[in-house]
Design an enzyme around this catalytic site. Structure first.
Site, short mmCIF file in Angstrom:
data_model
loop_
_atom_site.label_atom_id
_atom_site.label_comp_id
_atom_site.label_asym_id
_atom_site.label_seq_id
_atom_site.Cartn_x
_atom_site.Cartn_y
_atom_site.Cartn_z
CE LYS A 13 5.51 -2.70 -6.09
NZ LYS A 13 4.95 -1.38 -5.65
CE1 TYR A 53 0.76 -1.31 -9.34
CE2 TYR A 53 2.67 -1.31 -10.79
CZ TYR A 53 2.11 -1.53 -9.54
OH TYR A 53 2.90 -1.95 -8.49
CG PHE A 61 1.60 7.63 -8.75
CD1 PHE A 61 1.73 6.28 -9.01
CD2 PHE A 61 0.42 8.09 -8.20
CE1 PHE A 61 0.71 5.39 -8.72
CE2 PHE A 61 -0.62 7.22 -7.91
CZ PHE A 61 -0.48 5.86 -8.17
NE ARG A 89 -2.77 -4.53 0.18
CZ ARG A 89 -2.67 -3.58 -0.76
NH1 ARG A 89 -2.20 -3.86 -1.97
NH2 ARG A 89 -2.99 -2.34 -0.50
CB THR A 95 0.99 2.33 -0.22
OG1 THR A 95 -0.18 1.55 -0.43
CG2 THR A 95 1.65 2.63 -1.55
NE ARG A 106 4.45 -2.17 -0.04
CZ ARG A 106 3.24 -2.04 -0.60
NH1 ARG A 106 2.21 -1.64 0.14
NH2 ARG A 106 3.06 -2.32 -1.87
CG ASN A 126 5.96 0.11 -2.42
OD1 ASN A 126 6.34 -0.44 -3.46
ND2 ASN A 126 4.74 0.58 -2.28
CG HIS A 129 1.55 -5.77 -6.64
ND1 HIS A 129 0.70 -4.69 -6.66
CD2 HIS A 129 0.79 -6.86 -6.95
CE1 HIS A 129 -0.52 -5.10 -7.00
NE2 HIS A 129 -0.49 -6.42 -7.18
CD GLU A 140 -3.16 -7.51 -9.11
OE1 GLU A 140 -3.40 -6.29 -9.04
OE2 GLU A 140 -2.65 -8.15 -8.17
O1 CDP Z 1 0.90 -1.17 -3.88
P1 CDP Z 1 -0.33 -0.66 -3.15
O2 CDP Z 1 -1.59 -1.41 -3.52
O3 CDP Z 1 -0.09 -0.61 -1.66
O4 CDP Z 1 -0.51 0.87 -3.57
P2 CDP Z 1 -1.28 1.55 -4.80
O5 CDP Z 1 -1.95 2.77 -4.29
O6 CDP Z 1 -2.11 0.55 -5.55
O7 CDP Z 1 -0.08 2.05 -5.74
C1 CDP Z 1 0.66 1.17 -6.55
C2 CDP Z 1 2.12 1.49 -6.44
O8 CDP Z 1 2.39 2.76 -7.04
C3 CDP Z 1 2.66 1.65 -5.01
O9 CDP Z 1 2.97 0.40 -4.42
C4 CDP Z 1 3.88 2.53 -5.21
O10 CDP Z 1 5.02 1.77 -5.64
C5 CDP Z 1 3.44 3.41 -6.38
N1 CDP Z 1 2.95 4.75 -5.94
C6 CDP Z 1 3.80 5.85 -6.07
O11 CDP Z 1 4.93 5.70 -6.51
N2 CDP Z 1 3.38 7.11 -5.67
C7 CDP Z 1 2.14 7.29 -5.20
N3 CDP Z 1 1.74 8.52 -4.84
C8 CDP Z 1 1.28 6.19 -5.06
C9 CDP Z 1 1.71 4.93 -5.44
MG MG Z 2 -2.83 -1.39 -5.21
#
Ligand code: CDP
Ligand code: MG
Length: 162
Positions: A13, A53, A61, A89, A95, A106, A126, A129, A140
């Site tokens: 990112k 996304y 968010f 992962r 996350t 992370r 973080n 991705h 993706e």
């Molecule tokens: O990236 P990951 O699959 O671990 O998490 P996700 O739940 O799919 O969310 C995608 C991305 O959105 C996260 O990696 C964060 O950068 C962001 N996010 C955020 O800013 N605030 C949240 N409450 C949840 C996710």
């Molecule tokens: Mg995700």
């Protein structure tokens, strides 16, 4: 593909690029023995991000996430290996960096919490991705790469790593 070989999509990112730690992160993926099959730097436009996304577009968010992801370029990659989706992962961690274990990308390179990010009205920065599921990975990869951008070569250490 045989031997449980999978491909997964990874994006470093904008915070990883701006902090100059992309090499250290790629090194962690590379040393696992997984194979880097494609890589490019680009700035994600609105449409690409919305598709990437799609499960989050309607969430509170998303606005902050979009701003974050468009702060600068990302480094998009395809990694291949045995159970690559789950293995990447595992290296990436939870996350929210605050929850991510030491030893994960992370957990080692960031410390932000959901609470702090929410209070500031910002996304959780973080660094990386990685696709969550195999079907997500296939979608993706097709979204970010043309088939001809994915290279088919063998690592010389393949005998030892899978
Ligand atoms: O990236 P990951 O699959 O671990 O998490 P996700 O739940 O799919 O969310 C995608 C991305 O959105 C996260 O990696 C964060 O950068 C962001 N996010 C955020 O800013 N605030 C949240 N409450 C949840 C996710
Ligand atoms: Mg995700």
């Amino acid at each position: 593909m045989t031997e449980h070989l999978e491909r997964t999509f990874v994006a470093l990112k904008p915070d990883a690029v701006q902090r100059g730690i992309t090499g250290q992160i790629i090194h962690r993926l590379e040393r696992s023995g997984m194979r880097l099959a494609a890589i490019k730097m680009l700035t994600a436009d609105d449409e690409l991000l919305k598709k990437h996304y799609s499960e989050h577009v309607d969430k509170d968010f998303y606005k902050g996430l979009k701003e974050f992801m468009q702060e600068g370029p990302v480094i998009a990659m395809v990694w291949e290996g045995v159970n690559a989706v789950e293995n990447v992962r595992k290296l990436v961690g939870e996350t929210a960096p605050k929850e991510a274990m030491p030893g994960t990308i992370r957990g080692d390179f960031a410390h932000m919490s959901f609470k702090h990010a929410d209070a500031k009205g910002k996304a959780v920065k973080n660094l990386i991705h990685a696709s969550g599921e195999l079907n997500e990975a296939m979608e993706e990869i097709a979204l970010w790469f043309d088939e001809k951008e994915i290279e088919d070569y063998s690592r010389s250490d393949i005998y030892h790593v899978r």
